[in-house]
Write a protein that holds these residues in place. Structure first.
Motif, PDB file in Angstrom:
ATOM      1  N   PRO A  81       5.653  10.485   2.232  1.00 34.16           N
ATOM      2  CA  PRO A  81       4.914   9.453   1.505  1.00 34.16           C
ATOM      3  C   PRO A  81       5.804   8.231   1.310  1.00 34.16           C
ATOM      4  O   PRO A  81       7.019   8.355   1.119  1.00 34.16           O
ATOM      5  CB  PRO A  81       4.598  10.120   0.162  1.00 34.16           C
ATOM      6  CG  PRO A  81       4.741  11.589   0.406  1.00 34.16           C
ATOM      7  CD  PRO A  81       5.789  11.730   1.476  1.00 34.16           C
TER       8      PRO A  81
ATOM      9  N   PHE B  34       0.837  -1.200   0.000  1.00 32.31           N
ATOM     10  CA  PHE B  34       0.000   0.000   0.000  1.00 32.31           C
ATOM     11  C   PHE B  34       0.868   1.245   0.000  1.00 32.31           C
ATOM     12  O   PHE B  34       2.039   1.213   0.406  1.00 32.31           O
ATOM     13  CB  PHE B  34      -0.957   0.016   1.192  1.00 32.31           C
ATOM     14  CG  PHE B  34      -0.293  -0.189   2.532  1.00 32.31           C
ATOM     15  CD1 PHE B  34       0.052   0.890   3.336  1.00 32.31           C
ATOM     16  CD2 PHE B  34      -0.023  -1.469   2.994  1.00 32.31           C
ATOM     17  CE1 PHE B  34       0.664   0.698   4.559  1.00 32.31           C
ATOM     18  CE2 PHE B  34       0.584  -1.670   4.233  1.00 32.31           C
ATOM     19  CZ  PHE B  34       0.926  -0.585   5.021  1.00 32.31           C
ATOM     20  N   TYR B  35       0.291   2.341  -0.431  1.00 34.95           N
ATOM     21  CA  TYR B  35       0.954   3.645  -0.473  1.00 34.95           C
ATOM     22  C   TYR B  35       0.326   4.512   0.603  1.00 34.95           C
ATOM     23  O   TYR B  35      -0.906   4.649   0.669  1.00 34.95           O
ATOM     24  CB  TYR B  35       0.761   4.268  -1.859  1.00 34.95           C
ATOM     25  CG  TYR B  35       1.487   5.577  -2.051  1.00 34.95           C
ATOM     26  CD1 TYR B  35       2.852   5.607  -2.313  1.00 34.95           C
ATOM     27  CD2 TYR B  35       0.801   6.787  -1.981  1.00 34.95           C
ATOM     28  CE1 TYR B  35       3.524   6.811  -2.504  1.00 34.95           C
ATOM     29  CE2 TYR B  35       1.460   7.994  -2.174  1.00 34.95           C
ATOM     30  CZ  TYR B  35       2.822   7.996  -2.434  1.00 34.95           C
ATOM     31  OH  TYR B  35       3.486   9.183  -2.617  1.00 34.95           O
ATOM     32  N   THR B  36       1.142   5.071   1.481  1.00 36.03           N
ATOM     33  CA  THR B  36       0.623   5.890   2.573  1.00 36.03           C
ATOM     34  C   THR B  36       1.720   6.820   3.067  1.00 36.03           C
ATOM     35  O   THR B  36       2.721   7.024   2.385  1.00 36.03           O
ATOM     36  CB  THR B  36       0.072   4.992   3.715  1.00 36.03           C
ATOM     37  OG1 THR B  36      -0.619   5.803   4.666  1.00 36.03           O
ATOM     38  CG2 THR B  36       1.182   4.213   4.399  1.00 36.03           C
ATOM     39  N   ILE B  37       1.552   7.357   4.255  1.00 38.15           N
ATOM     40  CA  ILE B  37       2.543   8.241   4.878  1.00 38.15           C
ATOM     41  C   ILE B  37       3.280   7.447   5.958  1.00 38.15           C
ATOM     42  O   ILE B  37       2.647   6.776   6.781  1.00 38.15           O
ATOM     43  CB  ILE B  37       1.856   9.479   5.516  1.00 38.15           C
ATOM     44  CG1 ILE B  37       1.037  10.249   4.474  1.00 38.15           C
ATOM     45  CG2 ILE B  37       2.882  10.377   6.185  1.00 38.15           C
ATOM     46  CD1 ILE B  37       1.854  10.814   3.341  1.00 38.15           C
ATOM     47  N   GLN B  38       4.605   7.524   5.961  1.00 37.60           N
ATOM     48  CA  GLN B  38       5.381   6.874   7.012  1.00 37.60           C
ATOM     49  C   GLN B  38       5.045   7.537   8.339  1.00 37.60           C
ATOM     50  O   GLN B  38       5.073   8.763   8.456  1.00 37.60           O
ATOM     51  CB  GLN B  38       6.884   6.971   6.713  1.00 37.60           C
ATOM     52  CG  GLN B  38       7.814   6.522   7.818  1.00 37.60           C
ATOM     53  CD  GLN B  38       7.654   5.078   8.251  1.00 37.60           C
ATOM     54  OE1 GLN B  38       6.601   4.668   8.695  1.00 37.60           O
ATOM     55  NE2 GLN B  38       8.719   4.309   8.140  1.00 37.60           N
ATOM     56  N   GLY B  39       4.687   6.728   9.341  1.00 31.94           N
ATOM     57  CA  GLY B  39       4.233   7.276  10.608  1.00 31.94           C
ATOM     58  C   GLY B  39       5.250   7.250  11.724  1.00 31.94           C
ATOM     59  O   GLY B  39       4.965   7.735  12.818  1.00 31.94           O
TER      60      GLY B  39
END
Length: 195
Positions: free
Chosen positions: A26, A13-18
């Protein structure tokens, strides 16, 4: 190609590193299946809780079916997914479960890219498995050692030799401290100072 040569993947999946020093960037995540630990508070039990015993370690939560939760994905397919998600380069995060169980596949993926691709690779790990195949490859490590409240035997979950190897590699460390009594918090902090 045999299944032994194909990584076991829970999801991409593509998301924001938390977390870690690149938090907020991103990123394309590859979540590998399987784990050598059984944390009671794990937020991804679908990557490893496949038996009654494993589910019981996760506070008796449900037993997951690996045939529904996992899939074998060739390295070439994962590389293509990365290139499509990050056509101009970017951050790729290997997570799990425990991605270091499939360290050879991580190395195979990284070797498909060159300096010109402008990719940054991060491995999220509990720090229980020695770096072997990744030893000479350009990747960063975000390490979250599991303390006693994870429910794991410290002989398995707290490997000082591995943590030292990761420290020398410039790894970033994150510890989950339970929000509990003062004594329990003090115990967690003592374990952290041992690291």
């Amino acid at each position: 190609v045999t299944t032994a040569n194909v990584p076991l993947i829970a999801e991409t999946f593509y998301t924001i590193q938390g977390e870690g020093p690149r938090a907020g960037r991103p990123a394309f995540f590859i979540r590998f299946g399987g784990c050598n630990l059984t944390c009671t508070w794990c937020d991804t039990p679908y990557t490893w809780a496949f038996t009654t015993r494993q589910a019981a370690k996760h506070k008796g939560q449900r037993i997951y079916d690996p045939r529904e939760e996992m899939r074998r994905v060739p390295v070439a397919t994962l590389v293509e997914e990365i290139r499509q998600a990050l056509p101009n380069g970017g951050l790729v995060v290997f997570t799990g479960g425990e991605p270091m169980l499939q360290q050879r596949h991580l190395a195979d993926i990284i070797r498909c890219f060159t300096f010109q691709d402008d990719m940054t690779f991060e491995v999220e790990t509990a720090g229980t498995i020695k770096i072997k195949e990744l030893e000479t490859l350009p990747c960063l490590f975000n390490v979250s050692p599991k303390l006693a409240h994870s429910g794991n035997d410290p002989k398995v979950s707290f490997r000082l030799d591995v943590l030292e190897q990761l420290r020398l590699r410039g790894a970033n460390f994150k510890f989950v401290v339970r929000h509990a009594t003062e004594e329990e918090i003090a115990s967690d902090l003592l374990w952290i100072t041992l690291t």
